[in-house]
Scaffold this motif. Structure first.
Motif, PDB file in Angstrom:
ATOM      1  N   SER A  86       2.689  30.754  45.795  1.00  0.00           N
ATOM      2  CA  SER A  86       3.697  30.053  45.010  1.00  0.00           C
ATOM      3  C   SER A  86       3.105  29.555  43.694  1.00  0.00           C
ATOM      4  N   PRO A  87       3.876  29.639  42.605  1.00  0.00           N
ATOM      5  CA  PRO A  87       3.408  29.082  41.329  1.00  0.00           C
ATOM      6  C   PRO A  87       3.491  27.562  41.286  1.00  0.00           C
ATOM      7  N   THR A  89       2.513  23.974  41.689  1.00  0.00           N
ATOM      8  CA  THR A  89       1.247  23.254  41.858  1.00  0.00           C
ATOM      9  C   THR A  89       1.420  21.752  41.729  1.00  0.00           C
TER      10      THR A  89
END
Length: 323
Positions: A86-87, A89
């Motif tokens: 997943s991007p 963060t």
């Protein structure tokens, strides 16, 4: 009494500690079973109950009366899961996304949403919520909810699970007190925690706020309480003694009481971070934590009004007896 036999409760199960004036028939049950049976059928005289669920019952006839005993507490930065690739963060990255929760009203989810809104810039209404079983299909909200239109909560399909939907990309994250099943594999099963060092995040949160989140409380069925008002205080006294007996040997070094070689070191770290009384029962030591939770519950559309912490507990348990 239905309650999981935590170390701090175990002396009540074994009879090492007794509730004055009562004989306990202790049922060591998983928390989900205890909650379901107490809410649906009021089967027990005394039971462990989700703090969030208990607060919601106050507007539904108040069938239970709580005492300020908190058998379950947990920091919840570690309860946010995303896909490994997943991007996302940062919690604020979830704005506009879809998040899975076993139930919108569960205590862990209330804490996660409140913490992310207050400390990480993720408003509660900026996320869509989908509810259902984490690894087994079919879970439903235990209580009917009446939420504001701005909060989007819908169930997933009857044969779907949150873990599978997260892995398939239909969810951006899952808030869960339990690890999703795939995460329990050696490689994490394609999942990771959103906070890369959740312990550090949780310790920092406690340093800033002084809060060690409360998950569960103990409740008496109201008819039992009204017949035996003395039982509320005696239950608190017995639970205090049980906790003291359980925690007394945690840091022992001469002969290890538990099968963890460096448990003594963890006890010293915990004492340094949270203080000598790191798992407090009673009302006053927990007032600020309870007030924060009640603020979150109301802000998230759950509690019908902003309750005061004093309203939660049997009045006999709110004052100290001076001898």
């Amino acid at each position: 009494m239905a309650c999981q036999a935590y170390d701090r409760i175990e002396p009540l199960r074994t009879g090492e500690v007794r509730v004055a004036g009562a004989q306990l028939n202790f049922l060591d049950l998983p928390v989900e079973e205890t909650f379901f049976r107490m809410l649906r059928f009021a089967e027990f005289d005394i039971a462990e109950m989700s703090l969030s669920t208990y607060v919601l019952t106050l507007a539904k006839g108040a069938p239970f009366v709580a005492v300020p005993v908190f058998p379950s507490r947990a920091f919840r930065h570690s309860a946010v899961y995303v896909r490994r690739d997943s991007p996302i963060t940062d919690p604020a990255d979830l704005a506009g996304g879809t998040v899975g929760v076993p139930e919108y009203q569960i205590t862990a989810a209330v804490w996660v949403r409140g913490i992310l809104a207050e400390h990480y810039g993720l408003p509660v209404e900026s996320v869509r919520y989908r509810t259902g079983g984490l690894d087994t299909p079919g879970r439903e909200e235990k209580l009917e909810l009446s939420l504001p239109p701005a909060i989007d909560v819908r169930p997933i399909g009857k044969k779907e699970t949150l873990s599978r939907l997260l892995l398939d990309g239909a969810l951006d994250a899952v808030y869960s007190a339990r690890n999703p099943g795939p995460f329990n594999t050696p490689d994490g099963g394609g999942l990771r925690r959103l906070f890369p060092d959740p312990e550090a995040a949780e310790r920092g949160y406690h340093d800033r706020t002084g809060i060690f989140p409360i998950m569960h409380t103990l409740v008496l069925r109201r008819d039992v309480y009204e017949r035996h008002r003395w039982l509320a205080r005696e239950l608190v006294k017995a639970c205090e003694r049980a906790k003291a007996a359980a925690l007394s040997g945690l840091g022992e070094t001469a002969a290890l009481r538990y099968g963890l070689p460096w448990l003594w070191a963890e006890v010293e770290r915990t004492r340094a971070a949270l203080g000598e009384e790191w798992w407090p029962y009673g009302f006053e030591p927990n007032r600020a934590t309870l007030d924060t939770f009640l603020r979150y519950s109301h802000a998230q559309g759950l509690a019908e009004r902003r309750y005061e912490p004093e309203e939660l507990f049997a009045p006999e348990t709110l004052e100290e007896v001076i001898v």
